[in-house]
Write a protein that holds these residues in place. Structure first.
Motif, PDB file in Angstrom:
ATOM      1  N   VAL A  81       4.109   3.716  -3.094  1.00 12.73           N
ATOM      2  CA  VAL A  81       2.939   2.989  -2.567  1.00 12.73           C
ATOM      3  C   VAL A  81       3.094   1.497  -2.872  1.00 12.73           C
ATOM      4  CG1 VAL A  81       0.450   2.637  -2.779  1.00 12.73           C
ATOM      5  CG2 VAL A  81       1.379   4.965  -2.788  1.00 12.73           C
ATOM      6  N   HIS A  82       3.393   1.187  -4.142  1.00  9.68           N
ATOM      7  CA  HIS A  82       3.564  -0.219  -4.528  1.00  9.68           C
ATOM      8  C   HIS A  82       4.700  -0.870  -3.735  1.00  9.68           C
ATOM      9  CE1 HIS A  82       1.991   1.812  -8.288  1.00  9.68           C
ATOM     10  NE2 HIS A  82       1.051   0.930  -8.043  1.00  9.68           N
ATOM     11  N   GLU A  83       5.792  -0.120  -3.582  1.00 10.71           N
ATOM     12  CA  GLU A  83       6.965  -0.671  -2.894  1.00 10.71           C
ATOM     13  C   GLU A  83       6.688  -0.902  -1.410  1.00 10.71           C
ATOM     14  OE1 GLU A  83       9.740   2.255  -4.209  1.00 10.71           O
ATOM     15  OE2 GLU A  83       9.908   1.319  -6.201  1.00 10.71           O
ATOM     16  N   ALA A  84       5.949   0.025  -0.796  1.00  9.07           N
ATOM     17  CA  ALA A  84       5.641  -0.131   0.631  1.00  9.07           C
ATOM     18  C   ALA A  84       4.728  -1.340   0.857  1.00  9.07           C
ATOM     19  CB  ALA A  84       4.982   1.148   1.167  1.00  9.07           C
ATOM     20  N   LEU A  85       3.777  -1.550  -0.038  1.00  7.78           N
ATOM     21  CA  LEU A  85       2.867  -2.696   0.113  1.00  7.78           C
ATOM     22  C   LEU A  85       3.617  -4.008  -0.126  1.00  7.78           C
ATOM     23  CD1 LEU A  85      -0.347  -1.230  -1.555  1.00  7.78           C
ATOM     24  CD2 LEU A  85       0.042  -1.676   0.883  1.00  7.78           C
ATOM     25  N   ALA A  86       4.553  -3.994  -1.067  1.00 10.78           N
ATOM     26  CA  ALA A  86       5.373  -5.193  -1.294  1.00 10.78           C
ATOM     27  C   ALA A  86       6.217  -5.491  -0.052  1.00 10.78           C
ATOM     28  CB  ALA A  86       6.269  -5.000  -2.515  1.00 10.78           C
ATOM     29  N   GLU A  87       6.713  -4.439   0.578  1.00 11.61           N
ATOM     30  CA  GLU A  87       7.524  -4.608   1.798  1.00 11.61           C
ATOM     31  C   GLU A  87       6.675  -5.191   2.938  1.00 11.61           C
ATOM     32  OE1 GLU A  87      10.588  -4.516   2.104  1.00 11.61           O
ATOM     33  OE2 GLU A  87      11.029  -4.263   4.238  1.00 11.61           O
ATOM     34  N   LEU A  88       5.436  -4.721   3.057  1.00 10.29           N
ATOM     35  CA  LEU A  88       4.542  -5.278   4.091  1.00 10.29           C
ATOM     36  C   LEU A  88       4.317  -6.775   3.868  1.00 10.29           C
ATOM     37  CD1 LEU A  88       1.641  -2.696   4.669  1.00 10.29           C
ATOM     38  CD2 LEU A  88       3.422  -3.382   6.295  1.00 10.29           C
ATOM     39  N   GLU A  89       4.194  -7.158   2.607  1.00 13.86           N
ATOM     40  CA  GLU A  89       4.022  -8.589   2.305  1.00 13.86           C
ATOM     41  C   GLU A  89       5.295  -9.360   2.681  1.00 13.86           C
ATOM     42  OE1 GLU A  89       3.881  -9.744  -1.890  1.00 13.86           O
ATOM     43  OE2 GLU A  89       2.349 -11.241  -1.450  1.00 13.86           O
ATOM     44  N   ARG A  90       6.451  -8.797   2.298  1.00  9.49           N
ATOM     45  CA  ARG A  90       7.731  -9.456   2.571  1.00  9.49           C
ATOM     46  C   ARG A  90       7.959  -9.707   4.058  1.00  9.49           C
ATOM     47  NH1 ARG A  90      10.064  -6.849  -1.809  1.00  9.49           N
ATOM     48  NH2 ARG A  90      10.306  -4.964  -0.578  1.00  9.49           N
ATOM     49  N   ILE A  91       7.559  -8.733   4.894  1.00 13.25           N
ATOM     50  CA  ILE A  91       7.810  -8.899   6.335  1.00 13.25           C
ATOM     51  C   ILE A  91       6.669  -9.655   7.010  1.00 13.25           C
ATOM     52  CG2 ILE A  91       9.263  -6.828   6.434  1.00 13.25           C
ATOM     53  CD1 ILE A  91       6.943  -5.307   7.731  1.00 13.25           C
ATOM     54  N   GLY A  92       5.748 -10.168   6.215  1.00 17.86           N
ATOM     55  CA  GLY A  92       4.692 -11.020   6.765  1.00 17.86           C
ATOM     56  C   GLY A  92       3.549 -10.265   7.405  1.00 17.86           C
ATOM     57  N   LYS A  93       3.431  -8.981   7.082  1.00 17.53           N
ATOM     58  CA  LYS A  93       2.420  -8.156   7.743  1.00 17.53           C
ATOM     59  C   LYS A  93       1.144  -8.014   6.917  1.00 17.53           C
ATOM     60  CE  LYS A  93       1.413  -5.992  11.355  1.00 17.53           C
ATOM     61  NZ  LYS A  93       1.489  -6.557  12.704  1.00 17.53           N
ATOM     62  N   LEU A  94       1.214  -8.390   5.655  1.00 21.22           N
ATOM     63  CA  LEU A  94       0.060  -8.197   4.763  1.00 21.22           C
ATOM     64  C   LEU A  94      -0.509  -9.558   4.367  1.00 21.22           C
ATOM     65  CD1 LEU A  94      -1.587  -6.230   2.894  1.00 21.22           C
ATOM     66  CD2 LEU A  94       0.150  -6.640   1.170  1.00 21.22           C
ATOM     67  N   SER A  95      -1.762  -9.787   4.708  1.00 21.64           N
ATOM     68  CA  SER A  95      -2.372 -11.076   4.338  1.00 21.64           C
ATOM     69  C   SER A  95      -2.901 -11.052   2.918  1.00 21.64           C
ATOM     70  CB  SER A  95      -3.517 -11.411   5.288  1.00 21.64           C
ATOM     71  OG  SER A  95      -3.038 -11.548   6.597  1.00 21.64           O
ATOM     72  N   THR A  96      -3.508  -9.941   2.540  1.00 24.73           N
ATOM     73  CA  THR A  96      -4.198  -9.896   1.247  1.00 24.73           C
ATOM     74  C   THR A  96      -4.080  -8.531   0.602  1.00 24.73           C
ATOM     75  OG1 THR A  96      -5.852 -11.423   2.080  1.00 24.73           O
ATOM     76  CG2 THR A  96      -6.445 -10.186   0.123  1.00 24.73           C
ATOM     77  N   LEU A  97      -3.781  -8.539  -0.683  1.00 23.49           N
ATOM     78  CA  LEU A  97      -3.773  -7.307  -1.459  1.00 23.49           C
ATOM     79  C   LEU A  97      -4.768  -7.463  -2.603  1.00 23.49           C
ATOM     80  CD1 LEU A  97      -2.674  -4.532  -2.217  1.00 23.49           C
ATOM     81  CD2 LEU A  97      -0.720  -5.659  -3.309  1.00 23.49           C
ATOM     82  N   VAL A  98      -5.786  -6.613  -2.581  1.00 23.41           N
ATOM     83  CA  VAL A  98      -6.802  -6.623  -3.637  1.00 23.41           C
ATOM     84  C   VAL A  98      -6.666  -5.305  -4.389  1.00 23.41           C
ATOM     85  CG1 VAL A  98      -9.284  -6.754  -4.146  1.00 23.41           C
ATOM     86  CG2 VAL A  98      -8.365  -7.955  -2.145  1.00 23.41           C
ATOM     87  N   THR A  99      -6.687  -5.360  -5.711  1.00 26.11           N
ATOM     88  CA  THR A  99      -6.594  -4.101  -6.457  1.00 26.11           C
ATOM     89  C   THR A  99      -7.656  -3.987  -7.534  1.00 26.11           C
ATOM     90  OG1 THR A  99      -5.116  -2.578  -7.629  1.00 26.11           O
ATOM     91  CG2 THR A  99      -4.885  -4.911  -8.185  1.00 26.11           C
ATOM     92  N   GLN A 100      -8.113  -2.760  -7.719  1.00 27.78           N
ATOM     93  CA  GLN A 100      -8.993  -2.428  -8.838  1.00 27.78           C
ATOM     94  C   GLN A 100      -8.174  -2.049 -10.063  1.00 27.78           C
ATOM     95  OE1 GLN A 100     -10.889   0.718  -6.054  1.00 27.78           O
ATOM     96  NE2 GLN A 100     -12.400   0.398  -7.659  1.00 27.78           N
ATOM     97  N   ASN A 101      -6.878  -1.859  -9.874  1.00 22.51           N
ATOM     98  CA  ASN A 101      -6.031  -1.363 -10.967  1.00 22.51           C
ATOM     99  C   ASN A 101      -5.665  -2.486 -11.929  1.00 22.51           C
ATOM    100  OD1 ASN A 101      -6.140   1.086  -9.674  1.00 22.51           O
ATOM    101  ND2 ASN A 101      -4.211   0.793  -8.596  1.00 22.51           N
ATOM    102  N   ILE A 102      -5.478  -2.120 -13.190  1.00 21.63           N
ATOM    103  CA  ILE A 102      -5.126  -3.112 -14.210  1.00 21.63           C
ATOM    104  C   ILE A 102      -3.727  -2.856 -14.759  1.00 21.63           C
ATOM    105  CG2 ILE A 102      -7.529  -3.531 -14.889  1.00 21.63           C
ATOM    106  CD1 ILE A 102      -7.066  -1.701 -17.319  1.00 21.63           C
TER     107      ILE A 102
END
Ligand code: ZN
Length: 256
Positions: free
Chosen positions: A89-110
């Motif tokens: 999950v973390h890796e896929a979201l990082a990949e979305l950011e890398r390819i310019g597809k993710l504008s914002t990632l908000v997390t409740q996790n610490i």
């Protein structure tokens, strides 16, 4: 309401929606880290038994007896976090950011696992338990450095100023959420055209109100959570399949 529990079908639909999105915001909760094996104090009795969350997670108690938190950190939190690594999950979201597809990632996790997975910009509304701040001189110290300090003394002394004023950079029970992070998160949600919730039951503030702010401003909502949430009824798509299977497959479709 469109509910899907099949991994392939979910990945296909999610992939198509992600591809069409022009401004994507993602909100993650505990479920995003489930496959990393990070214990939490929420849920069925919590997984930490030797320490009481009403004590180690409370600001009033921390002020009264900081040693309790530090013993908990040394004996339970540190060993658990040191073992936990980013999952797909973390890796896929990082990949979305890398390819310019993710504008914002908000997390409740610490747990800091989004950054460990490669994400660069993460809005952490509850802070990060791998980060420590000195209340005397405002110095910020990392996880490994603080771990080394507590071998010598509890509470640890700040390596910069020598005061025993370190605290975890997390929101404890009884504290307000960080205002600047929360404001940024609400702003980003309200300009998104699509919001994907990953692994949050959407019951506590601000988890519930963040996506709502986006929906009210016209964003599509997609909820990926293993259990029903109170916001399923206003979601375009509800996915009740494991996020660590669905998300990587959906990201492959975005790239393909
Ligand atoms: Zn200091």
């Amino acid at each position: 309401m469109n509910i899907i529990d099949d991994v392939e079908e979910a990945a296909a639909q999610l992939g198509a929606l992600l591809k069409a999105s022009t401004r994507l915001a993602v909100l993650t909760g505990a479920g995003a880290s489930a496959a990393s094996g990070v214990p939490t104090y929420r849920g069925a009795g919590g997984q930490w038994t030797r320490y009481d969350p009403a004590k180690y997670a409370s600001i009033d108690f921390f002020r009264k007896d900081p040693s309790y938190y530090w013993s908990f950190f040394r004996d339970e939190r540190y060993p658990a976090l040191a073992k936990a690594g980013p999952n797909p999950v973390h890796e896929a979201l990082a990949e979305l950011e890398r390819i310019g597809k993710l504008s914002t990632l908000v997390t409740q996790n610490i747990d800091g696992l989004h950054q460990a997975g490669g994400s660069k910009r993460v809005l952490e509304v509850h802070g990060n338990s791998r980060r420590f701040v000195c209340q005397a001189c405002n110095a910020v110290h990392d996880f490994e450095r603080v771990r080394a300090l507590i071998d010598d003394q509890i509470p640890p002394a700040c390596p910069d100023c020598g005061e025993q004023e370190l605290r975890p950079d997390v929101v404890l029970f009884g504290e307000a959420l960080p205002h600047d992070v929360l404001t940024a998160a609400f702003e980003e949600m309200s300009v998104a055209d699509m919001i994907v919730v990953v692994g949050s039951s959407l019951v506590v503030h601000p988890a519930a109100s963040l996506p709502l702010a986006g929906v009210q401003a016209g964003a599509k909502l997609i909820i990926m959570n293993i259990d029903p949430t109170p916001m399923d009824g206003i979601a375009q798509l509800v996915i009740r399949a494991p996020a660590d299977k669905v998300l990587p497959a959906a990201v492959e479709r975005v790239k393909g």
